[in-house]
Design a protein around this motif. Structure first.
Motif, mmCIF file in Angstrom:
data_model
loop_
_atom_site.group_PDB
_atom_site.id
_atom_site.type_symbol
_atom_site.label_atom_id
_atom_site.label_comp_id
_atom_site.label_asym_id
_atom_site.label_seq_id
_atom_site.Cartn_x
_atom_site.Cartn_y
_atom_site.Cartn_z
ATOM 1 N N MET A 218 0.814 -1.244 -0.038
ATOM 2 C CA MET A 218 0.068 0.077 -0.039
ATOM 3 C C MET A 218 0.840 1.237 0.091
ATOM 4 N N ALA B 132 -4.128 -0.230 6.047
ATOM 5 C CA ALA B 132 -2.961 1.002 5.623
ATOM 6 C C ALA B 132 -3.337 2.226 6.617
ATOM 7 N N GLY B 133 -4.592 2.746 6.694
ATOM 8 C CA GLY B 133 -4.901 3.817 7.248
ATOM 9 C C GLY B 133 -4.601 3.619 8.670
ATOM 10 N N LEU C 137 -7.163 -0.618 2.073
ATOM 11 C CA LEU C 137 -7.203 0.800 2.579
ATOM 12 C C LEU C 137 -7.431 1.087 4.043
ATOM 13 N N ASP C 138 -8.132 0.405 4.612
ATOM 14 C CA ASP C 138 -8.382 0.390 5.989
ATOM 15 C C ASP C 138 -7.220 0.020 6.850
ATOM 16 N N ALA D 19 -9.869 -4.216 -1.489
ATOM 17 C CA ALA D 19 -9.390 -2.736 -1.676
ATOM 18 C C ALA D 19 -9.865 -2.089 -0.275
ATOM 19 N N ARG D 20 -11.000 -2.191 0.074
ATOM 20 C CA ARG D 20 -11.527 -1.324 1.180
ATOM 21 C C ARG D 20 -10.641 -1.966 2.547
ATOM 22 N N THR E 296 -5.704 10.905 -9.955
ATOM 23 C CA THR E 296 -4.857 10.681 -8.986
ATOM 24 C C THR E 296 -3.598 11.464 -8.933
ATOM 25 N N LEU F 108 -6.664 3.000 -5.543
ATOM 26 C CA LEU F 108 -7.710 2.404 -5.196
ATOM 27 C C LEU F 108 -8.845 3.493 -4.673
ATOM 28 N N GLU F 109 -8.611 4.403 -4.064
ATOM 29 C CA GLU F 109 -9.496 5.179 -3.477
ATOM 30 C C GLU F 109 -10.395 5.866 -4.840
ATOM 31 N N MET G 102 -2.602 3.635 -2.914
ATOM 32 C CA MET G 102 -3.922 3.932 -2.170
ATOM 33 C C MET G 102 -4.618 4.950 -2.893
#
Length: 106
Positions: A7, A94-95, A91-92, A87-88, A35, A15-16, A12
């Protein structure tokens, strides 16, 4: 082999954008614009997400579309159902990983 790509910030961002409307098909240069990343960064991410992880499906546009506009064929990318879920989650994760130790989590 891992079930999730590394990520990086560019990954990111891609993916966002894709998750903003998971069913919408997008082409590479459109993703570069949205992006604000260079094609040399975005296209390898798309290739990995498609080939290595199966998160994306790629389809070439119909000849009638490109011929009507007088340009080369575009490849459109769309998240798979499983890809959107993964992906969600990625990203979660990674956050959460960016929170500094000792900082309360929400």
């Amino acid at each position: 082999m891992t079930d999730s790509p590394r990520m990086t910030l560019p990954a990111m961002l891609v993916l966002e954008v894709m998750l903003a409307d998971p069913a919408r098909r997008r082409y590479g240069l459109e993703l570069c614009e949205e992006t604000r990343q260079h094609p040399g960064t975005v296209y390898p991410i798309l290739a990995r997400l498609e080939r290595e992880f199966g998160w994306l499906e790629r389809r070439e546009e119909a000849p009638a579309e490109r011929l009507a506009e007088g340009r080369r064929a575009r490849h459109y990318y769309v998240l798979t159902h499983d890809g959107a879920i993964r992906a969600r989650a990625a990203l979660d994760r990674a956050g959460r990983a960016t929170v500094h130790p000792g900082t309360p989590r929400p």
